[in-house]
Design a protein around this motif. Structure first.
Motif, PDB file in Angstrom:
ATOM      1  N   ARG A  25       0.840  -1.187   0.137  1.00 42.46           N
ATOM      2  CA  ARG A  25      -0.065   0.030  -0.070  1.00 42.46           C
ATOM      3  C   ARG A  25       0.735   1.221  -0.121  1.00 42.46           C
ATOM      4  NH1 ARG A  25      -3.391   2.204   4.707  1.00 42.46           N
ATOM      5  NH2 ARG A  25      -4.765   3.830   3.691  1.00 42.46           N
ATOM      6  N   ARG A  26       1.960   1.402   0.758  1.00 45.59           N
ATOM      7  CA  ARG A  26       2.941   2.414   1.058  1.00 45.59           C
ATOM      8  C   ARG A  26       3.368   2.514  -0.316  1.00 45.59           C
ATOM      9  NH1 ARG A  26       4.635   3.675   6.731  1.00 45.59           N
ATOM     10  NH2 ARG A  26       2.961   2.654   7.995  1.00 45.59           N
ATOM     11  N   LEU A  27       4.067   1.373  -0.985  1.00 47.18           N
ATOM     12  CA  LEU A  27       4.739   1.568  -2.263  1.00 47.18           C
ATOM     13  C   LEU A  27       3.607   2.207  -3.563  1.00 47.18           C
ATOM     14  CD1 LEU A  27       6.411  -1.873  -2.464  1.00 47.18           C
ATOM     15  CD2 LEU A  27       7.731   0.681  -2.385  1.00 47.18           C
ATOM     16  N   VAL A  28       2.342   1.762  -3.444  1.00 50.03           N
ATOM     17  CA  VAL A  28       1.460   1.950  -4.396  1.00 50.03           C
ATOM     18  C   VAL A  28       1.305   3.537  -4.098  1.00 50.03           C
ATOM     19  CG1 VAL A  28      -0.701   1.924  -5.340  1.00 50.03           C
ATOM     20  CG2 VAL A  28       0.341  -0.020  -4.920  1.00 50.03           C
ATOM     21  N   GLU A 156       8.728   9.519   2.951  1.00 48.35           N
ATOM     22  CA  GLU A 156       8.242   9.848   4.382  1.00 48.35           C
ATOM     23  C   GLU A 156       7.419   8.780   4.889  1.00 48.35           C
ATOM     24  OE1 GLU A 156       6.750  13.840   4.095  1.00 48.35           O
ATOM     25  OE2 GLU A 156       8.618  14.523   4.543  1.00 48.35           O
ATOM     26  N   ILE A 157       6.584   8.170   3.755  1.00 47.69           N
ATOM     27  CA  ILE A 157       5.675   6.983   4.300  1.00 47.69           C
ATOM     28  C   ILE A 157       6.195   5.846   4.309  1.00 47.69           C
ATOM     29  CG2 ILE A 157       3.657   8.486   3.392  1.00 47.69           C
ATOM     30  CD1 ILE A 157       3.435   6.609   1.071  1.00 47.69           C
ATOM     31  N   ILE A 158       7.287   5.495   3.512  1.00 46.22           N
ATOM     32  CA  ILE A 158       7.802   4.004   3.376  1.00 46.22           C
ATOM     33  C   ILE A 158       8.878   3.813   4.784  1.00 46.22           C
ATOM     34  CG2 ILE A 158       9.212   2.617   2.077  1.00 46.22           C
ATOM     35  CD1 ILE A 158       8.092   4.225  -0.255  1.00 46.22           C
ATOM     36  N   SER A 159       8.709   2.798   5.202  1.00 46.15           N
ATOM     37  CA  SER A 159       9.619   2.394   6.540  1.00 46.15           C
ATOM     38  C   SER A 159      10.834   2.569   6.191  1.00 46.15           C
ATOM     39  CB  SER A 159       9.166   1.049   7.076  1.00 46.15           C
ATOM     40  OG  SER A 159       9.466   0.026   6.198  1.00 46.15           O
ATOM     41  N   LEU A 160      11.888   2.622   7.128  1.00 47.77           N
ATOM     42  CA  LEU A 160      13.298   2.937   6.972  1.00 47.77           C
ATOM     43  C   LEU A 160      13.979   1.734   6.419  1.00 47.77           C
ATOM     44  CD1 LEU A 160      15.460   4.750   7.564  1.00 47.77           C
ATOM     45  CD2 LEU A 160      15.853   3.956   9.934  1.00 47.77           C
ATOM     46  N   SER A 161      13.630   0.692   6.638  1.00 53.11           N
ATOM     47  CA  SER A 161      14.305  -0.623   5.970  1.00 53.11           C
ATOM     48  C   SER A 161      13.745  -0.595   4.457  1.00 53.11           C
ATOM     49  CB  SER A 161      13.835  -2.009   6.717  1.00 53.11           C
ATOM     50  OG  SER A 161      12.359  -1.896   6.147  1.00 53.11           O
ATOM     51  N   MET A 162      12.847  -0.104   3.989  1.00 56.33           N
ATOM     52  CA  MET A 162      12.688  -0.330   2.479  1.00 56.33           C
ATOM     53  C   MET A 162      12.859   1.113   1.926  1.00 56.33           C
ATOM     54  SD  MET A 162       8.950  -1.439   2.669  1.00 56.33           S
ATOM     55  CE  MET A 162       7.780   0.009   1.917  1.00 56.33           C
ATOM     56  N   ARG A 163      13.211   2.048   2.708  1.00 52.95           N
ATOM     57  CA  ARG A 163      13.034   3.371   2.017  1.00 52.95           C
ATOM     58  C   ARG A 163      14.003   3.600   0.683  1.00 52.95           C
ATOM     59  NH1 ARG A 163      13.290   7.707   6.445  1.00 52.95           N
ATOM     60  NH2 ARG A 163      11.288   6.920   6.509  1.00 52.95           N
ATOM     61  N   THR A 164      15.123   3.227   0.581  1.00 51.32           N
ATOM     62  CA  THR A 164      15.863   3.441  -0.656  1.00 51.32           C
ATOM     63  C   THR A 164      15.136   2.843  -1.792  1.00 51.32           C
ATOM     64  OG1 THR A 164      17.401   1.684  -0.274  1.00 51.32           O
ATOM     65  CG2 THR A 164      18.139   4.029   0.511  1.00 51.32           C
ATOM     66  N   LYS A 165      14.583   1.437  -1.538  1.00 57.86           N
ATOM     67  CA  LYS A 165      14.215   0.955  -2.674  1.00 57.86           C
ATOM     68  C   LYS A 165      12.769   1.393  -2.958  1.00 57.86           C
ATOM     69  CE  LYS A 165      16.412  -3.541  -2.274  1.00 57.86           C
ATOM     70  NZ  LYS A 165      17.197  -3.613  -0.880  1.00 57.86           N
ATOM     71  N   GLY A 166      11.948   1.857  -2.109  1.00 56.41           N
ATOM     72  CA  GLY A 166      10.757   2.374  -2.210  1.00 56.41           C
ATOM     73  C   GLY A 166      10.921   3.630  -2.859  1.00 56.41           C
ATOM     74  N   ALA A 167      11.673   4.750  -2.572  1.00 54.73           N
ATOM     75  CA  ALA A 167      11.851   5.846  -3.072  1.00 54.73           C
ATOM     76  C   ALA A 167      12.342   5.879  -4.643  1.00 54.73           C
ATOM     77  CB  ALA A 167      12.949   6.568  -2.381  1.00 54.73           C
ATOM     78  N   ALA A 168      13.152   4.495  -4.884  1.00 53.87           N
ATOM     79  CA  ALA A 168      13.741   4.411  -6.237  1.00 53.87           C
ATOM     80  C   ALA A 168      12.220   3.994  -7.265  1.00 53.87           C
ATOM     81  CB  ALA A 168      14.688   3.269  -6.256  1.00 53.87           C
ATOM     82  N   LEU A 169      11.412   3.079  -6.514  1.00 50.88           N
ATOM     83  CA  LEU A 169      10.168   2.967  -6.970  1.00 50.88           C
ATOM     84  C   LEU A 169       9.287   4.034  -7.637  1.00 50.88           C
ATOM     85  CD1 LEU A 169       9.297  -0.771  -5.569  1.00 50.88           C
ATOM     86  CD2 LEU A 169      10.080  -0.196  -7.935  1.00 50.88           C
TER      87      LEU A 169
END
Length: 171
Positions: A25-28, A156-169
């Motif tokens: 959900r956060r990724l979307v 800001e909405i993506i958790s720290l453990s996945m922040r770099t990958k989430g921001a890249a997506l």
């Protein structure tokens, strides 16, 4: 790296010890803000504004390019206004009100450019020229609400453990 999440786990919604964080959900949401920014029409409007002002509004080439340049400068100015106010006004409010304002402007631009195409309409030039104000207002709304917020929101909405990958997506 120790606490990082693999791409496979990320796309399956597994983030290790942080179960229940609504990963997908956060990724979307993060990707959606970037998509909506592009679908707002800013790039098309910026690129074709001089052409629209020449062909649909009836301005001279020089005046159309001058107005497009002034519009870009005002866009920069209003983008700067959002920086100190994003915390005060809130990201969601900025995006929602700016999207509503942009839609309002596009409706008026459409109507004001359509009327001059009607045969025998007496005020063709004046009505078409009024659309220029709504082009400027469209850029104001985009600069305040959609220029910077979609770049902040995913990280800001993506958790720290996945922040770099989430921001890249998101990008």
């Amino acid at each position: 790296r120790e606490h990082g999440v693999s791409w496979g786990d990320l796309l399956r919604g597994r983030t290790g010890d942080q179960a229940g964080t609504s990963t997908i959900r956060r990724l979307v949401f993060g990707m959606g803000t970037q998509i909506m920014q592009q679908l707002s029409g800013i790039n098309v409007t910026s690129y074709y504004l001089p052409t629209v002002l020449i062909t649909s509004v009836g301005l001279s080439n020089g005046l159309a390019r001058l107005l497009a340049a002034c519009n870009s400068v005002s866009y920069l100015f209003f983008s700067l206004i959002a920086i100190p106010n994003v915390e005060r006004w809130g990201r969601r409010n900025l995006m929602m009100y700016a999207a509503a304002g942009q839609a309002f402007c596009y409706v008026f631009i459409t109507v004001l450019i359509r009327y001059p195409e009607l045969e025998g309409y007496q005020y063709q030039k004046q009505v078409a020229s009024a659309s220029v104000a709504f082009f400027f207002l469209y850029y104001v709304f985009f600069g305040i609400g959609w220029q910077g917020v979609p770049w902040l929101y995913p990280t800001e909405i993506i958790s720290l453990s996945m922040r770099t990958k989430g921001a890249a997506l998101g990008t």
